[in-house]
Design a protein around this motif. Structure first.
Motif, PDB file in Angstrom:
ATOM      1  N   ARG A 206      61.449  78.781  19.339  1.00  0.00           N
ATOM      2  CA  ARG A 206      61.289  80.051  19.793  1.00  0.00           C
ATOM      3  C   ARG A 206      60.077  80.621  19.145  1.00  0.00           C
ATOM      4  N   LEU A 207      59.237  81.275  19.942  1.00  0.00           N
ATOM      5  CA  LEU A 207      58.113  82.043  19.283  1.00  0.00           C
ATOM      6  C   LEU A 207      58.196  83.341  19.842  1.00  0.00           C
ATOM      7  N   PHE A 215      57.049  85.622  15.212  1.00  0.00           N
ATOM      8  CA  PHE A 215      58.148  85.114  14.597  1.00  0.00           C
ATOM      9  C   PHE A 215      58.339  83.863  15.026  1.00  0.00           C
ATOM     10  N   TRP A 216      59.028  82.879  14.334  1.00  0.00           N
ATOM     11  CA  TRP A 216      59.441  81.698  14.662  1.00  0.00           C
ATOM     12  C   TRP A 216      60.943  81.710  14.669  1.00  0.00           C
ATOM     13  N   ILE A 227      63.824  80.684  10.210  1.00  0.00           N
ATOM     14  CA  ILE A 227      63.398  81.940  10.882  1.00  0.00           C
ATOM     15  C   ILE A 227      62.237  82.399   9.906  1.00  0.00           C
ATOM     16  N   GLY A 228      61.260  82.660  10.493  1.00  0.00           N
ATOM     17  CA  GLY A 228      60.125  83.124   9.675  1.00  0.00           C
ATOM     18  C   GLY A 228      59.290  84.228  10.465  1.00  0.00           C
ATOM     19  N   LEU A 251      63.078  91.408  10.792  1.00  0.00           N
ATOM     20  CA  LEU A 251      63.938  90.871  11.674  1.00  0.00           C
ATOM     21  C   LEU A 251      64.813  91.804  12.266  1.00  0.00           C
ATOM     22  N   ALA A 252      65.284  92.752  11.542  1.00  0.00           N
ATOM     23  CA  ALA A 252      66.285  93.836  11.915  1.00  0.00           C
ATOM     24  C   ALA A 252      65.470  94.623  13.046  1.00  0.00           C
TER      25      ALA A 252
END
Length: 434
Positions: A206-207, A215-216, A227-228, A251-252
């Motif tokens: 998922r991108l 994000f990946w 996740i990055g 991420l948040a």
């Protein structure tokens, strides 16, 4: 005098081990020199379906299955401004060869490839640094130092440099060219307990494209996911945060990600990698070839790194194998190799340049059954970087639409900024139904 190898290979990543296995299987005397001790942590965990033919040729597919690597059936792209995304499945790609690839833990994957090369007859020397390389008309001389041992020398007829981004041969001759507009940094970790969709959709890479970053989310097993975030190095430096805080806050701030991570636990340290994009202008010489990251690396998006490494390792092995039997063909075969690898990197460079525009995701998230464009884009995302005219002209149309979108909205405009609202997320809807 030291024994003369047919081929010396520097670097035991996917490019080096692919070349070593194929040449050893063909009966060549191969020495593979690696500075590290495997297994070791590495990013680049998503494989592409167009590598599967090479893995079958290498004899690795059954080992992948026994190792329990997660099968991957496609991918998904979405914008940070909504939960909406577009999924694509490899089976629907133009000229598709297979419907799946694998998601892998690189430490385990790379170790498997290295042991496979050894099992097939390659001589492997881990924890061995190559201090210098010298070339003559007849051979290559490697000056090496193994951990805890005195310096030594290796001699070979040909060299495949797969030593990574700090290519030994590329550095020796000053061939490295960086892409200043692609100076990125990635910050990433592994997590357990991230919600994912059921069935094969839970295996998709998922991108998520945001305003100034992307994000990946790469599933690695039933529990674990990589996740990055990737963004301009300058933006990260301006934030003045350590990697752990920056990743957590990034991420948040993305509801499309945070909703899936409500019960997640980070299970690895946070890692960083910088200065992705470069290539070496020359990929061959009289007695050497560059492969994998030693040839170049464009960007982590679209999971092209391992694919290009395996492709280059296979083509380098085939070229050297033929030249060992027919030295007079060296110039032509090495030129063909260089052209093929540069062409593949050009395909991804064009794709990456488009990806970093807002217009790419606006067009991608508004798919139309127009001239079979979605299957052509799907094919390139799956690793089809060949000379197929059917794919090339369709990709040219797609890039034209992206350029037009900048001035005339063929698809809805998107802010790519997170939208915090009270609408339930996909995760919440799925859990309520279940």
């Amino acid at each position: 005098m030291n024994e003369l190898y047919d081929v010396a290979i520097i670097g035991a990543g996917p490019a080096g081990t692919t070349a070593a296995t194929l040449l050893a299987k063909a009966g060549r005397r191969v020495v593979l020199v690696e500075r590290d001790k495997f297994p070791r942590f590495k990013i680049g965990e998503s494989l592409l379906p167009f590598s599967m033919q090479a893995f079958k040729r290498l004899g690795l597919v059954e080992k992948f299955q026994r190792a329990g690597f997660m099968e991957k059936f496609g991918g998904e792209m979405c914008g940070a401004c909504s939960e909406e995304g577009v999924k694509f499945y490899f089976k629907d790609g133009f000229e598709s060869q297979t419907d799946r690839a694998y998601q892998v833990t690189r430490a385990e994957f790379d170790k498997m490839l290295l042991e496979h090369a050894r099992e097939n007859g390659a001589e492997v020397r881990e924890e061995t640094a190559v201090d210098a390389v010298d070339f003559s008309d007849e051979e290559v001389l490697l000056r090496i130092t193994r951990k805890g041992s005195a310096p030594a020398e290796l001699r070979a007829k040909y060299l495949i440099d797969a030593s990574g981004r700090n290519s030994i041969v590329g550095s020796k001759f000053g061939f490295k060219k960086t892409y200043e507009h692609l100076k990125k940094i990635s910050i990433f970790a592994h997590y357990d307990g991230v919600w994912r969709e059921p069935g094969i959709d839970g295996t998709l890479t998922r991108l998520i494209r945001a305003h100034d970053r992307w994000f990946w989310m790469i599933p690695l097993s039933a529990e674990r996911i990589s996740i990055g975030v990737v963004l301009d190095s300058a933006v990260y430096k301006a934030a003045r945060q350590n990697p752990e805080d920056f990743l957590e806050q990034s991420l948040a701030a993305q509801p499309v990600i945070a909703n899936r991570m409500a019960a997640a636990t980070r299970v690895t340290p946070v890692h960083t990698a910088a200065d992705f994009s470069y290539r070496n202008t020359n990929l061959t010489g009289d007695r050497w070839l560059l492969a994998g990251d030693a040839a170049g690396f464009i960007d982590p998006v679209f999971s092209s790194g391992v694919f290009l490494a395996v492709m280059a390792g296979e083509k380098a092995a085939d070229a050297v194998q033929a030249v060992l039997d027919h030295p007079g063909k060296r110039r032509r075969l090495f030129a063909q190799y260089e052209k093929a690898v540069h062409r593949a990197m050009d395909v991804y460079l064009k794709f990456v340049n488009a990806w970093y525009s807002h217009e790419f995701i606006e067009i991608f998230l508004h798919p139309q059954d127009f001239m079979q464009l979605p299957p052509a884009i799907n094919a390139v995302l799956g690793g089809n970087v060949g000379t197929s005219f059917a794919i090339r002209w369709r990709m040219a149309v797609f890039y034209t639409l992206v350029r037009i979108q900048k001035y005339f909205p063929l698809a809805p405009r998107r802010t790519l900024m997170p939208q915090k609202d009270t609408q339930p997320s996909m995760r919440e809807v799925a859990e309520a139904i279940s």
